[in-house]
Write an enzyme that holds these catalytic residues in place. Structure first.
Site, PDB file in Angstrom:
ATOM      1  N   LYS A   1       0.901  -1.077   0.085  1.00 11.90           N
ATOM      2  CA  LYS A   1       0.027  -0.042   0.061  1.00 11.90           C
ATOM      3  C   LYS A   1       0.649   1.304  -0.131  1.00 11.90           C
ATOM      4  O   LYS A   1       1.414   1.287   1.008  1.00 11.90           O
ATOM      5  CB  LYS A   1      -1.011   0.003   1.225  1.00 11.90           C
ATOM      6  CG  LYS A   1      -2.059   1.260   0.909  1.00 11.90           C
ATOM      7  CD  LYS A   1      -2.576   1.963   2.388  1.00 11.90           C
ATOM      8  CE  LYS A   1      -1.736   2.831   2.604  1.00 11.90           C
ATOM      9  NZ  LYS A   1      -2.092   4.126   1.737  1.00 11.90           N
TER      10      LYS A   1
ATOM     11  N   GLU B   1      10.571   2.092   9.826  1.00 12.31           N
ATOM     12  CA  GLU B   1      11.712   3.182   9.510  1.00 12.31           C
ATOM     13  C   GLU B   1      10.820   4.507   9.630  1.00 12.31           C
ATOM     14  O   GLU B   1      10.013   4.938   8.944  1.00 12.31           O
ATOM     15  CB  GLU B   1      11.760   2.945   8.069  1.00 12.31           C
ATOM     16  CG  GLU B   1      12.648   1.559   7.793  1.00 12.31           C
ATOM     17  CD  GLU B   1      13.883   1.631   8.348  1.00 12.31           C
ATOM     18  OE1 GLU B   1      14.570   2.465   8.769  1.00 12.31           O
ATOM     19  OE2 GLU B   1      14.467   0.339   8.542  1.00 12.31           O
TER      20      GLU B   1
ATOM     21  N   CYS C   1      13.841  11.602   5.351  1.00  8.15           N
ATOM     22  CA  CYS C   1      13.988  11.114   7.049  1.00  8.15           C
ATOM     23  C   CYS C   1      15.385  11.475   7.360  1.00  8.15           C
ATOM     24  O   CYS C   1      15.316  11.871   8.712  1.00  8.15           O
ATOM     25  CB  CYS C   1      13.685   9.842   7.038  1.00  8.15           C
ATOM     26  SG  CYS C   1      14.463   8.719   5.809  1.00  8.15           S
TER      27      CYS C   1
ATOM     28  N   GLU D   1      10.445  16.843  14.120  1.00 14.66           N
ATOM     29  CA  GLU D   1      10.826  16.724  12.585  1.00 14.66           C
ATOM     30  C   GLU D   1      10.023  17.576  11.761  1.00 14.66           C
ATOM     31  O   GLU D   1       8.743  17.942  12.070  1.00 14.66           O
ATOM     32  CB  GLU D   1      10.599  15.355  12.126  1.00 14.66           C
ATOM     33  CG  GLU D   1      10.875  15.168  10.674  1.00 14.66           C
ATOM     34  CD  GLU D   1      10.596  13.691  10.193  1.00 14.66           C
ATOM     35  OE1 GLU D   1       9.418  13.429  10.443  1.00 14.66           O
ATOM     36  OE2 GLU D   1      11.331  12.964   9.849  1.00 14.66           O
TER      37      GLU D   1
HETATM   38  P1  NAP Z   1       2.695   8.554   7.373  1.00 13.13           P
HETATM   39  O1  NAP Z   1       1.529   9.718   7.299  1.00 13.13           O
HETATM   40  O2  NAP Z   1       3.060   7.957   8.559  1.00 13.13           O
HETATM   41  O3  NAP Z   1       2.120   7.882   6.079  1.00 13.13           O
HETATM   42  C1  NAP Z   1       3.250   6.591   5.623  1.00 13.13           C
HETATM   43  C2  NAP Z   1       2.323   5.431   5.185  1.00 13.13           C
HETATM   44  O4  NAP Z   1       1.286   5.069   6.124  1.00 13.13           O
HETATM   45  C3  NAP Z   1       1.399   6.016   4.042  1.00 13.13           C
HETATM   46  O5  NAP Z   1       1.104   4.982   3.207  1.00 13.13           O
HETATM   47  C4  NAP Z   1       0.025   6.199   4.827  1.00 13.13           C
HETATM   48  O6  NAP Z   1      -1.117   6.343   3.952  1.00 13.13           O
HETATM   49  C5  NAP Z   1      -0.156   5.037   5.621  1.00 13.13           C
HETATM   50  N1  NAP Z   1      -1.021   5.335   6.715  1.00 13.13           N
HETATM   51  C6  NAP Z   1      -1.432   6.452   7.621  1.00 13.13           C
HETATM   52  N2  NAP Z   1      -2.250   5.942   8.490  1.00 13.13           N
HETATM   53  C7  NAP Z   1      -2.201   4.893   8.569  1.00 13.13           C
HETATM   54  C8  NAP Z   1      -2.949   3.850   9.356  1.00 13.13           C
HETATM   55  N3  NAP Z   1      -3.584   4.454  10.377  1.00 13.13           N
HETATM   56  N4  NAP Z   1      -2.787   2.583   9.205  1.00 13.13           N
HETATM   57  C9  NAP Z   1      -2.094   2.040   8.399  1.00 13.13           C
HETATM   58  N5  NAP Z   1      -1.477   2.809   7.294  1.00 13.13           N
HETATM   59  C10 NAP Z   1      -1.451   4.306   7.591  1.00 13.13           C
HETATM   60  O7  NAP Z   1       4.015   9.273   6.681  1.00 13.13           O
HETATM   61  P2  NAP Z   1       4.100  10.211   5.523  1.00 13.13           P
HETATM   62  O8  NAP Z   1       3.848  11.516   5.670  1.00 13.13           O
HETATM   63  O9  NAP Z   1       3.817   9.468   4.311  1.00 13.13           O
HETATM   64  O10 NAP Z   1       6.004  10.332   5.593  1.00 13.13           O
HETATM   65  C11 NAP Z   1       6.558  11.252   6.137  1.00 13.13           C
HETATM   66  C12 NAP Z   1       7.266  10.334   7.327  1.00 13.13           C
HETATM   67  O11 NAP Z   1       7.955   9.359   6.821  1.00 13.13           O
HETATM   68  C13 NAP Z   1       8.375  11.271   7.930  1.00 13.13           C
HETATM   69  O12 NAP Z   1       8.116  11.036   9.399  1.00 13.13           O
HETATM   70  C14 NAP Z   1       9.680  10.858   7.432  1.00 13.13           C
HETATM   71  O13 NAP Z   1      10.831  11.014   8.321  1.00 13.13           O
HETATM   72  C15 NAP Z   1       9.149   9.100   7.448  1.00 13.13           C
HETATM   73  N6  NAP Z   1      10.131   8.485   6.588  1.00 13.13           N
HETATM   74  C16 NAP Z   1      11.126   7.869   7.201  1.00 13.13           C
HETATM   75  C17 NAP Z   1      11.831   6.907   6.467  1.00 13.13           C
HETATM   76  C18 NAP Z   1      12.835   5.991   6.804  1.00 13.13           C
HETATM   77  O14 NAP Z   1      13.635   5.247   6.036  1.00 13.13           O
HETATM   78  N7  NAP Z   1      13.199   6.056   8.190  1.00 13.13           N
HETATM   79  C19 NAP Z   1      11.705   7.233   4.673  1.00 13.13           C
HETATM   80  C20 NAP Z   1      11.126   8.084   4.432  1.00 13.13           C
HETATM   81  C21 NAP Z   1      10.183   8.725   5.200  1.00 13.13           C
HETATM   82  P3  NAP Z   1      -1.651   7.688   3.256  1.00 13.13           P
HETATM   83  O15 NAP Z   1      -0.710   8.545   3.084  1.00 13.13           O
HETATM   84  O16 NAP Z   1      -2.325   7.063   1.885  1.00 13.13           O
HETATM   85  O17 NAP Z   1      -2.624   8.099   4.289  1.00 13.13           O
END
Ligand code: NAP
Length: 496
Positions: free
Chosen positions: A176, A253, A287, A388
């Site tokens: 997903k 991650e 990230c 962040e």
């Molecule tokens: P996010 O809001 O946590 O979303 C990540 C994924 O989870 C998306 O596919 C999102 O779907 C899904 N999701 C959201 N709520 C969910 C739930 N209740 N149950 C299951 N899945 C759910 O993060 P983001 O805004 O996309 O990404 C930014 C974050 O990712 C930052 O904190 C960044 O640091 C972190 N990141 C970490 C790494 C690493 O390798 N450590 C790499 C890249 C990014 P939808 O978007 O469709 O709602």
């Protein structure tokens, strides 16, 4: 407008209630594709297909070489479609085409090839036991159905970083992607289909996290969740795993707040350049971005002069122009969040050195561009130094003593990447040992290669992606003990 359906069992299908959503190009604030939105019934269908496929053994029982061949074919197809994938990636995320063509897509192809080759050589171990009474060997087995839930900042790179090790090791997958940038991970369906992967090995569904994502993460037939995203959702997925009838393996991650320490003996020009990539690449929506600069007082002025001059010269512009260096943030909400942090920091006493506002020069006026921003006079206790921001914002703190800088660098909930610059090898080694981070960059920055483990400590996550260490996350460990002694055990001393 191009339409993408759900990819289940090697077929493109509508969601059962025919609902769709649009994906936007944030650099123009306009829709670019329409995608089917999976509801709970669709998620159930995808997971059941993945379960049945796994249990059938058509993939899990294949020889590693055979799995590798399918994946190498997929990599070849990706290579042929590189330019097209890069265009979609740039448009869906708002990132410069130069980055998409040179970072995102090549990294994704490399992941497919690297993990294909890893499939050929998954090794076990033999453990010598005292007494020579048993032959003990450790073998590795796939978990079953892996749910990969991935973010929008590097959609294809992160999707492949999770899907490829999962299938290389014999698992089946329900992927997903983020609904904010789902296009290139969805195109992977076309690629796997053309590569001839057996039906049901990889299934790709789209929809919002709070409905589609929750249904997937809580499905009892999912054995493992591989998640990349925010801390908040990472916590939620651990909760869902804990509540599941059978707990799931979870790897997380999550976010970061990368420190960058510049010692007085560092190569200033090179350090400045590497810091700018650290907080401006992908508009700072990275990230492991270097977002906290700890700068030694002896080089403060000369370092800052070069830094600010170069940052001000970065070119924001049309993302499809190969000379553009910075694109748009992912959404209006993200732009407002970033700006809120900057305004809040100024209220708390930080000094704005550059940026601090939206960039609206045509043709960027419809998009969500934000000028790269530097804040001075920051204290490590301020919100802008603790949380962040996920935008091109750097906070700067001056220091005198290296141990104080390291202590401040470590004083954060996140511990993903940390960067240290000096020309003194003893200091490099010392800082490498003292910095609490999953990745320490010494005289380089944000370098991440599929061959080496990637991940963080504390609230930056659990487990590692990439490399052989990352591959093993997708495998269960089995210890096998074969008795080879002279007489069988008779612990209770039975006589008959
Ligand atoms: P996010 O809001 O946590 O979303 C990540 C994924 O989870 C998306 O596919 C999102 O779907 C899904 N999701 C959201 N709520 C969910 C739930 N209740 N149950 C299951 N899945 C759910 O993060 P983001 O805004 O996309 O990404 C930014 C974050 O990712 C930052 O904190 C960044 O640091 C972190 N990141 C970490 C790494 C690493 O390798 N450590 C790499 C890249 C990014 P939808 O978007 O469709 O709602």
């Amino acid at each position: 407008m191009q339409k993408f359906k759900l990819f289940i069992n090697n077929e493109w299908v509508d969601s059962s209630d025919k609902k769709t959503f649009q994906s936007m190009n944030p650099s123009k604030n306009e829709p670019i594709a329409e995608l089917s939105m999976a509801n709970e019934a669709d998620v159930d269908r995808a997971v059941k297909v993945a379960r049945k496929t796994f249990d059938s053994g058509v993939w899990s029982e294949l020889d590693g070489d055979q799995r590798a061949e399918y994946m190498m074919k997929a990599a070849q197809i990706m290579r042929k479609r590189l330019k097209e994938l890069a265009r979609w990636e740039a448009m869906d995320v708002g990132k410069p085409i130069y980055e998409a063509e040179n970072v995102d897509i090549p990294y994704s192809i490399r992941a497919m090839e690297y993990f294909a080759n890893q499939a050929r050589e998954i090794q076990g171990e033999v453990i010598p036991l005292p007494g020579n009474y048993a032959f003990d060997w450790v073998s590795y087995e796939p978990y079953g159905v892996v749910a990969t839930i991935t973010p929008w900042n590097f959609p294809l790179h992160i999707a492949t970083r999770c899907i490829c090790p999962a299938i290389a090791t014999g698992n089946t997958v329900v992927a997903k992607p983020s609904s904010l940038a789902p296009i290139t991970p969805t195109i992977l369906g076309e690629i796997f289909l053309e590569a001839g992967l057996p039906a049901g090995v990889v299934n790709i569904i789209n929809g919002p996290g709070n409905t589609t994502g929750e249904a997937l993460a809580s499905h009892p037939d999912v054995n493992m969740i591989s998640f990349t995203g925010s801390l908040q959702i990472g916590r939620r997925l651990m909760e869902l795993s804990a509540k599941s009838p059978i707990i799931k393996k979870v790897i997380l991650e999550l976010g970061g707040k990368g420190p960058f320490i510049a010692e007085p003996d560092c190569e200033i020009d090179a350090a400045v350049n590497s810091l700018i990539v650290g907080f401006c690449l992908m508009q700072g929506e990275v990230c492991c971005a270097s977002t906290r600069l700890f700068l030694h007082e002896d080089i403060y002025d000369v370092f800052m002069e070069k830094l600010v001059r170069r940052v001000k010269s970065l070119k924001l512009g049309d993302i499809m122009d190969p000379s553009t260096q910075m694109g748009s943030l992912i959404s209006k909400e993200q732009l407002e969040k970033v700006d809120g942090y900057v305004k809040g920091a100024i209220k708390e006493g930080a000094k704005l050195v550059c940026g601090g506002e939206r960039y609206t020069e045509p043709p960027c006026d419809r998009g969500f561009y934000y000028k790269p921003t530097i804040l001075e006079n920051v204290k490590n206790t301020m919100k802008c130094a603790r949380e962040e921001i996920f935008g091109p914002v750097l906070v700067v703190m001056k220091y005198k003593n290296l141990d104080d800088a390291i202590a401040m660098a470590n004083d954060n909930q996140y511990a993903l990447g940390a960067t240290f610059w000096s020309e003194n090898p003893k200091k490099l080694f010392y800082a490498g040992r003292k910095l609490d981070a999953g990745i320490v960059w010494l005289n380089t920055n944000v370098m991440s290669k599929i061959e080496a483990p990637y991940g963080g400590n504390k609230n930056s996550g659990l487990g590692r992606e990439d490399g052989r260490i990352g591959l093993k996350e997708y495998l269960k460990v089995k210890n096998n003990v074969l008795f080879i002694g002279k007489e069988y055990d008779n612990f209770y001393k039975f006589k008959d």
